[in-house]
Design an enzyme around this catalytic site. Structure first.
Site, PDB file in Angstrom:
ATOM      1  N   TYR A  12     -15.730  19.512 -11.175  1.00 42.69           N
ATOM      2  CA  TYR A  12     -14.656  20.504 -11.127  1.00 42.69           C
ATOM      3  C   TYR A  12     -13.401  19.971 -10.425  1.00 42.69           C
ATOM      4  CZ  TYR A  12     -12.434  24.922  -9.547  1.00 42.69           C
ATOM      5  OH  TYR A  12     -11.564  25.933  -9.254  1.00 42.69           O
ATOM      6  N   ILE A  13     -13.521  19.598  -9.161  1.00 36.44           N
ATOM      7  CA  ILE A  13     -12.333  19.153  -8.423  1.00 36.44           C
ATOM      8  C   ILE A  13     -11.946  17.736  -8.846  1.00 36.44           C
ATOM      9  CG2 ILE A  13     -11.323  18.756  -6.139  1.00 36.44           C
ATOM     10  CD1 ILE A  13     -13.382  20.838  -5.077  1.00 36.44           C
ATOM     11  N   LEU A  34     -23.218  12.583 -14.440  1.00 34.36           N
ATOM     12  CA  LEU A  34     -23.230  13.730 -15.362  1.00 34.36           C
ATOM     13  C   LEU A  34     -24.366  14.716 -15.096  1.00 34.36           C
ATOM     14  CD1 LEU A  34     -22.139  12.040 -18.742  1.00 34.36           C
ATOM     15  CD2 LEU A  34     -20.727  13.230 -17.053  1.00 34.36           C
ATOM     16  N   ALA A  75     -21.078  14.745  -4.824  1.00 33.52           N
ATOM     17  CA  ALA A  75     -21.990  15.261  -3.796  1.00 33.52           C
ATOM     18  C   ALA A  75     -22.626  16.545  -4.318  1.00 33.52           C
ATOM     19  CB  ALA A  75     -21.235  15.562  -2.508  1.00 33.52           C
ATOM     20  N   TYR A 141     -26.044  21.337   3.933  1.00 35.85           N
ATOM     21  CA  TYR A 141     -24.881  20.818   3.201  1.00 35.85           C
ATOM     22  C   TYR A 141     -23.781  20.403   4.184  1.00 35.85           C
ATOM     23  CZ  TYR A 141     -20.398  21.098   0.788  1.00 35.85           C
ATOM     24  OH  TYR A 141     -19.126  20.847   0.337  1.00 35.85           O
ATOM     25  N   ILE A 207     -23.754  40.880  -4.196  1.00 38.76           N
ATOM     26  CA  ILE A 207     -23.041  40.699  -2.925  1.00 38.76           C
ATOM     27  C   ILE A 207     -24.096  40.482  -1.843  1.00 38.76           C
ATOM     28  CG2 ILE A 207     -21.517  41.752  -1.219  1.00 38.76           C
ATOM     29  CD1 ILE A 207     -20.224  43.354  -3.434  1.00 38.76           C
ATOM     30  N   ASP A 285     -25.048  31.429   6.015  1.00 30.87           N
ATOM     31  CA  ASP A 285     -23.701  31.873   5.620  1.00 30.87           C
ATOM     32  C   ASP A 285     -22.900  32.323   6.836  1.00 30.87           C
ATOM     33  OD1 ASP A 285     -23.383  31.492   2.938  1.00 30.87           O
ATOM     34  OD2 ASP A 285     -23.980  33.512   2.324  1.00 30.87           O
TER      35      ASP A 285
END
Length: 329
Positions: A12-13, A34, A75, A141, A207, A285
């Site tokens: 993505y980035i 990939l 990553a 992470y 949520i 989180d």
């Protein structure tokens, strides 16, 4: 000038950065296994399909191309998965990066841009978070990224490899020209999940936790447009190429949005209600993560072009409407 090696350049980035590097006239080699990236997102004609954990294969890439700098995006980055399978994260995020650093040392490559994360800070004591904030990750992470930053510091001290580490949180949006977008399998990022729900590909948005000490009870995060991230990576690269010393910068909008605010903004963009379902909190989180970007604005003259959440969601929605199944059509 030789090549810029972009690891994770099919992701993505990474793919957005490759596009912007090519626009500026750089020669780019994309390295990606990939596993998470997409062949259709690769815009450079130089592509090496290898796994960073394979040290010999990494070395072959450095042997084949005259590489001047590395931009490292490859990553694993899912917080929940990192807590369930820590070994996979340490192996991929530490060993893969180490193999790159070792090849850089062996081939005399001196410049490294690292895609880091605000997750290195853990539960913040100051909002917005400054770069010198204490580092105490609440998930594996974040821990893997912090360990790699420490490795970069040693490779600079010992071998003169200069680096800029960019700590950001939630990349959002899509290429304004509509060529590139966000397509993870499975999707774990809030904005694409919300938009997939609007496309009726999902029944509802879950949520995780509505009892946090925030105005509406949901977690607050800093969102930054992927094109603004890309711009900052290229400014960082050019700073190193012009003799800048190693440095760490946060990248964010210095403004946070709650999960419910994101959903409300998306409803405004798509013009309809989006069904939600409340679920328990997830382990690891943090309640609020908002990065201060004062330092990068001052020292690299970076300014976001798309700071507005609605613009981020609209660009993602435009790409997703044209690519309802991501890159797979």
């Amino acid at each position: 000038m030789g090549y810029i090696l972009v690891t994770g350049g099919a992701g993505y980035i990474g793919s957005h950065v490759v596009k912007d590097l090519l626009k500026k006239g750089y020669e780019v080699v994309v390295l990606d296994n990939l596993e998470k990236g997409h062949k259709k997102a690769i815009l450079s004609k130089y592509f090496e399909n290898i796994d960073l954990k394979n040290k010999e294969k990494v070395k072959e890439v450095f042997n084949k191309y005259k590489i001047d700098a590395v931009m490292h995006f490859a990553a694993l980055s899912t917080v929940g998965e990192s807590m369930q399978n820590p070994g996979k994260y340490y192996e991929n995020n530490i060993l893969g990066g180490l193999n790159i650093l070792e090849s850089m040392k062996d081939f005399g490559v001196k410049y490294f841009i690292f895609s880091s994360t605000a997750a290195v800070y853990g539960e913040p004591k100051i909002i917005p978070i400054p770069e010198e904030h204490s580092k105490n990750p609440t998930n594996v992470y974040g821990s893997s990224k912090l360990m790699f930053e420490e490795m970069l510091d040693w490779y600079d001290k010992l071998f003169g490899i200069k680096y800029i580490s960019l700590r950001y949180f939630n990349a959002a949006g899509a290429d304004i020209e509509g060529e590139l977008g966000e397509d993870h399998r499975p999707e774990t990022h809030l904005i694409p999940i919300v938009l997939k729900t609007a496309l009726k590909q999902r029944e509802y948005v879950e949520i995780y936790g509505t009892d946090y000490p925030t105005p509406d009870g949901t977690c607050i995060r800093d969102y930054i447009h992927v094109s603004d991230l890309s711009k900052a990576h290229i400014l960082a690269l050019e700073a190193l190429l012009n003799g800048r010393n190693s440095e760490v910068f946060n990248l964010g909008n210095s403004k946070g949005y709650s999960v419910k605010e994101v959903i409300r903004t998306a409803e405004k963009v798509v013009g309809e209600k989006i069904p939600i379902k409340e679920a328990p909190r997830r382990p690891g989180d943090p309640v609020v993560l908002v990065a201060s970007s004062d330092k990068v604005k001052k020292e690299l003259q970076w300014q976001p072009d798309f700071p507005d959440l609605e613009t981020m969601i609209l660009s993602a929605w435009n790409w997703m409407k044209n690519h309802p199944f991501g890159y797979s059509e």
